[in-house]
Design a protein around this motif. Structure first.
Motif, PDB file in Angstrom:
ATOM      1  N   ALA A   1      -2.730  -1.406  -6.136  1.00  0.00           N
ATOM      2  CA  ALA A   1      -1.386  -1.777  -5.699  1.00  0.00           C
ATOM      3  C   ALA A   1      -1.430  -2.520  -4.362  1.00  0.00           C
ATOM      4  O   ALA A   1      -2.038  -2.034  -3.403  1.00  0.00           O
ATOM      5  N   PRO A   2      -0.785  -3.677  -4.292  1.00  0.00           N
ATOM      6  CA  PRO A   2      -0.721  -4.394  -3.010  1.00  0.00           C
ATOM      7  C   PRO A   2      -0.049  -3.531  -1.951  1.00  0.00           C
ATOM      8  O   PRO A   2       0.938  -2.849  -2.217  1.00  0.00           O
ATOM      9  N   GLY A   3      -0.598  -3.527  -0.771  1.00  0.00           N
ATOM     10  CA  GLY A   3      -0.007  -2.784   0.325  1.00  0.00           C
ATOM     11  C   GLY A   3      -0.422  -1.330   0.402  1.00  0.00           C
ATOM     12  O   GLY A   3       0.006  -0.621   1.303  1.00  0.00           O
ATOM     13  N   HIS A   4      -1.245  -0.868  -0.529  1.00  0.00           N
ATOM     14  CA  HIS A   4      -1.744   0.514  -0.463  1.00  0.00           C
ATOM     15  C   HIS A   4      -3.104   0.514   0.218  1.00  0.00           C
ATOM     16  O   HIS A   4      -3.912  -0.377   0.003  1.00  0.00           O
ATOM     17  N   LEU A   5      -3.349   1.538   1.005  1.00  0.00           N
ATOM     18  CA  LEU A   5      -4.596   1.612   1.757  1.00  0.00           C
ATOM     19  C   LEU A   5      -5.038   3.062   1.872  1.00  0.00           C
ATOM     20  O   LEU A   5      -4.226   3.945   2.162  1.00  0.00           O
ATOM     21  N   MET A   6      -6.318   3.310   1.631  1.00  0.00           N
ATOM     22  CA  MET A   6      -6.913   4.632   1.797  1.00  0.00           C
ATOM     23  C   MET A   6      -8.137   4.467   2.690  1.00  0.00           C
ATOM     24  O   MET A   6      -9.075   3.741   2.343  1.00  0.00           O
TER      25      MET A   6
ATOM     26  N   SER B   1      -3.909   7.914   4.059  1.00  0.00           N
ATOM     27  CA  SER B   1      -3.399   6.881   3.161  1.00  0.00           C
ATOM     28  C   SER B   1      -2.161   6.268   3.786  1.00  0.00           C
ATOM     29  O   SER B   1      -1.380   6.943   4.469  1.00  0.00           O
ATOM     30  N   GLY B   2      -2.018   4.986   3.555  1.00  0.00           N
ATOM     31  CA  GLY B   2      -0.866   4.252   4.054  1.00  0.00           C
ATOM     32  C   GLY B   2      -0.299   3.359   2.978  1.00  0.00           C
ATOM     33  O   GLY B   2      -1.035   2.895   2.102  1.00  0.00           O
ATOM     34  N   ILE B   3       0.998   3.150   3.060  1.00  0.00           N
ATOM     35  CA  ILE B   3       1.677   2.287   2.105  1.00  0.00           C
ATOM     36  C   ILE B   3       2.611   1.372   2.878  1.00  0.00           C
ATOM     37  O   ILE B   3       3.467   1.834   3.644  1.00  0.00           O
ATOM     38  N   GLU B   4       2.431   0.064   2.677  1.00  0.00           N
ATOM     39  CA  GLU B   4       3.327  -0.907   3.292  1.00  0.00           C
ATOM     40  C   GLU B   4       4.670  -0.873   2.577  1.00  0.00           C
ATOM     41  O   GLU B   4       4.716  -0.798   1.353  1.00  0.00           O
ATOM     42  N   MET B   5       5.733  -0.934   3.374  1.00  0.00           N
ATOM     43  CA  MET B   5       7.075  -0.984   2.815  1.00  0.00           C
ATOM     44  C   MET B   5       7.810  -2.157   3.458  1.00  0.00           C
ATOM     45  O   MET B   5       7.819  -2.275   4.693  1.00  0.00           O
TER      46      MET B   5
END
Length: 138
Positions: free
Chosen positions: A34-39, A53-57
């Motif tokens: 998924a674009p914008g997901h980061l672990m 974990s981070g998620i761009e919004m």
């Protein structure tokens, strides 16, 4: 300590003790794709010691911000600055991606999390209420 972004479900599987439950390969693939997901995973002597974990919004009138979705440090590695380092690494990645800010929701009685986020530079933006809609998993 070495902090690096997870790129494969196998990396998440190897870090499974850091998660609340079993790591599912299908969910891992979906998260990583998924674009914008980061672990990010912190390794100590090659062993997964913590993860964030981070998620761009993004929103049309606000731009893009990073949500710190989850932070976990293995019990045997706590109180060594790993949580702070992971949080700061996520913030640095958010800045590199052009995010205007980063935020996290945390229980007001979770003293360890509050101390970690404060040590990583987070500011108290006040109390808020959170509501949820339980939806059965597919």
């Amino acid at each position: 300590m070495d902090i690096r972004a997870a790129r494969t479900p196998a990396e998440l599987q190897a870090a499974e003790p850091l998660f609340d439950g079993p790591v599912r390969p299908d969910w891992s693939e979906r998260f990583l794709a998924a674009p914008g997901h980061l672990m990010l995973i912190a390794y100590v002597d090659g062993v997964p010691a913590g993860m964030v974990s981070g998620i761009e919004m993004s929103h049309p009138d606000k731009g893009t911000e990073m949500c710190l979705y989850e932070l976990s440090v293995d019990e045997g590695y706590r109180r060594r600055g790993i949580g702070r380092a992971l949080t700061q690494a996520l913030a640095a990645e958010a800045k590199a991606r052009g995010c205007y800010g980063m935020w996290v929701g945390v229980d007001t009685d979770n003293e360890a999390a509050l101390a970690t986020y404060e040590a990583a530079g987070a500011l108290d933006e006040g109390v808020f209420a959170m509501r949820g809609w339980p939806i059965a998993p597919v």
